[in-house]
Design a protein around this motif. Structure first.
Motif, PDB file in Angstrom:
ATOM      1  N   GLN A  30      -4.976  77.203  14.340  1.00 26.72           N
ATOM      2  CA  GLN A  30      -4.260  76.004  14.020  1.00 26.72           C
ATOM      3  C   GLN A  30      -4.638  74.930  13.234  1.00 26.72           C
ATOM      4  O   GLN A  30      -6.152  74.750  13.331  1.00 26.72           O
TER       5      GLN A  30
ATOM      6  N   GLY B 131      -5.882  75.653  23.635  1.00 27.56           N
ATOM      7  CA  GLY B 131      -6.084  77.272  23.314  1.00 27.56           C
ATOM      8  C   GLY B 131      -6.728  78.044  24.467  1.00 27.56           C
ATOM      9  O   GLY B 131      -6.665  77.703  25.341  1.00 27.56           O
TER      10      GLY B 131
ATOM     11  N   SER C 139      -3.052  82.768  24.522  1.00 23.83           N
ATOM     12  CA  SER C 139      -2.640  81.145  24.262  1.00 23.83           C
ATOM     13  C   SER C 139      -3.027  81.058  22.618  1.00 23.83           C
ATOM     14  O   SER C 139      -3.985  81.422  22.333  1.00 23.83           O
ATOM     15  N   SER C 140      -1.988  80.409  22.095  1.00 24.18           N
ATOM     16  CA  SER C 140      -2.026  79.962  20.567  1.00 24.18           C
ATOM     17  C   SER C 140      -2.562  78.715  20.350  1.00 24.18           C
ATOM     18  O   SER C 140      -3.173  78.475  19.332  1.00 24.18           O
ATOM     19  N   GLY C 141      -2.699  77.881  21.336  1.00 26.60           N
ATOM     20  CA  GLY C 141      -3.080  76.509  21.178  1.00 26.60           C
ATOM     21  C   GLY C 141      -1.993  75.539  20.578  1.00 26.60           C
ATOM     22  O   GLY C 141      -2.163  74.270  20.417  1.00 26.60           O
TER      23      GLY C 141
ATOM     24  N   VAL D  50      -8.682  79.066  17.886  1.00 23.35           N
ATOM     25  CA  VAL D  50      -7.341  79.424  17.577  1.00 23.35           C
ATOM     26  C   VAL D  50      -7.076  79.436  16.090  1.00 23.35           C
ATOM     27  O   VAL D  50      -8.200  78.620  15.371  1.00 23.35           O
TER      28      VAL D  50
END
Ligand code: C5P
Length: 404
Positions: free
Chosen positions: A242, A198, A214-216, A240
């Motif tokens: 997620q 992330g 960055s989404s991870g 993030v």
């Protein structure tokens, strides 16, 4: 699909969790498996064979006297075809039966008659909390494991009986992930893996900050793949959205400095460090205690930056990494000249393996393509979804561990 080509015999025993087996059956098939359902008489009190036949698209077997099989031996035929037998739900009574090698109904008979070295037996226990914690059940559980049965965990929470505690069957999605993981090769068994993932968030004031896109997803996929490969995995994640992969320990951090201190503790006994995080290169030199206010004069805040510590370079130069006890893998998100930048970054950070990817083509995406650069040269992992790539990367890391 993660279960393509796998034939699973799904056994149901008596328990209210049978309702979850319907969803599980669908989920297994959606991942490419074929499913043959076998039910005990008690299971049929909770869910009908009609439902399970419709979902699996195959007639259900529930009797050892079933004359549909030409040799009249469904217990032999069904188990010989299976890549695994999965009992979900597995009642306390059925665990006890398995343990004693009893065989007075089709499902227990089939489990006993299976070729033990070829057809694994996976059980998902489901029962009331008192039944679960009873010494007899715990003793049986231990013995089942010693006999080579793969016993999945249980969930915790509200139970159908109105009590709350351990013993409910895992949710279908959790069971699915555990079954998928079961089939992955255990390339990292015995390893302790730390993954950073992330972005980081660098505060300007209490409500504002600097971060990146960055989404991870890549780091989380790598953590999952390492866990599936048998490693003990800790994921140090920036902010993030997620879901934590099953079986992975997660430490949430915000800034690069937070990430660094979390990592320094964990990396001490890790054997592999994979730095996927998009750590901010700079942070505001000072973070204001109070929100910066617009005063109407049109003057803008003058932000000054300082460089963040390079976590990867620091870990890679530690004694354990230099000795080869800790294998470090870096990532490089570039916009162009991937090979040149990745090679230069590998040397600069002194890591044995550096993985290049194109930033705009990966941030937030479900797919990616990777370029692995090590001392021998470059290897391309062509565009694929991030979990598949993560599994390939894990295999590449495992290969290099032996020659490292
Ligand atoms: O120097 P650059 O940011 O391009 O390096 C990327 C690699 O270094 C990634 O593996 C990233 O996780 C790691 N990194 C780090 N600490 C930083 C900057 C990058 O660990 N401060």
């Amino acid at each position: 699909m993660d279960l393509t080509g796998k034939h699973i015999v799904l056994g149901l025993t008596g328990g209210i969790a049978c309702y979850k087996a319907a969803e599980l059956c669908r989920a297994l098939i959606k991942q490419g498996a074929t499913v043959q359902v076998v039910m005990t008489e008690a299971a049929a009190q909770f869910i009908t064979p009609v439902t399970m036949q419709a979902l699996s698209n195959r007639p259900v077997f529930d009797s050892q006297w079933d004359a549909r099989e030409r040799n009249n031996m469904p217990h032999i035929n069904l188990s010989r075809e299976a890549d695994a037998i999965l009992i979900a739900p597995c009642s306390a009574d059925f665990m006890a039966k398995l343990l004693h090698g009893r065989a007075d109904d089709l499902l227990s008979l089939m489990c006993l008659a299976r070729p033990i070295d070829i057809v694994p037996l996976i059980v998902a226990p489901a029962m009331n909390r008192e039944m679960w914690s009873h010494p007899a059940t715990q003793r049986n559980l231990k013995q089942l494991r010693e006999d080579g049965t793969h016993v999945l965990g249980v969930g915790n929470g509200d139970q159908a009986c109105g009590e709350t505690g351990d013993g409910r069957m895992l949710e279908p999605e959790e069971l699915l992930q555990d079954v998928i993981a079961f089939f992955q090769p255990k390339l990292l068994a015995g390893h302790k893996v730390v993954v950073t993932a992330g972005p980081t968030f660098e505060a300007i004031d209490p409500v504002r900050g600097i971060t990146n896109l960055s989404s991870g997803k890549m780091g989380f996929a790598i953590a999952r793949a390492a866990q599936e490969a048998g490693a003990e995995v800790t994921l140090v994640a920036g902010p993030v959205a997620q879901a934590t992969p099953r079986g992975v320990a997660r430490v949430d951090v915000r800034s690069a400095l937070n990430m660094r201190s979390a990592l320094m503790e964990i990396a001490n006994d890790a054997t592999i460090f994979i730095a996927t995080a998009a750590v901010a290169d700079w942070r505001p030199a000072t973070a204001a205690d109070q929100k910066l206010k617009k005063d109407g004069s049109g003057t803008t805040p003058q932000l000054e930056f300082v460089e963040n510590p390079d976590i990867l370079a620091e870990v890679a130069s530690s004694a354990r990494a230099v000795d080869g006890a800790l294998f470090c893998v870096g990532f490089a998100a570039e916009s162009h000249d991937l090979l040149a930048h990745a090679s230069a970054k590998r040397l600069r950070k002194k890591v044995p393996l550096l993985v290049g990817n194109i930033g705009p083509a990966t941030f937030g995406q479900d797919d990616n393509a990777l370029l692995l650069v090590d001392a021998e040269g470059a290897t391309e992992l062509p565009r694929n979804n991030k979990l598949q790539l993560a599994r390939q990367l894990v295999a590449e890391i495992a290969k290099r561990l032996h020659s490292h």
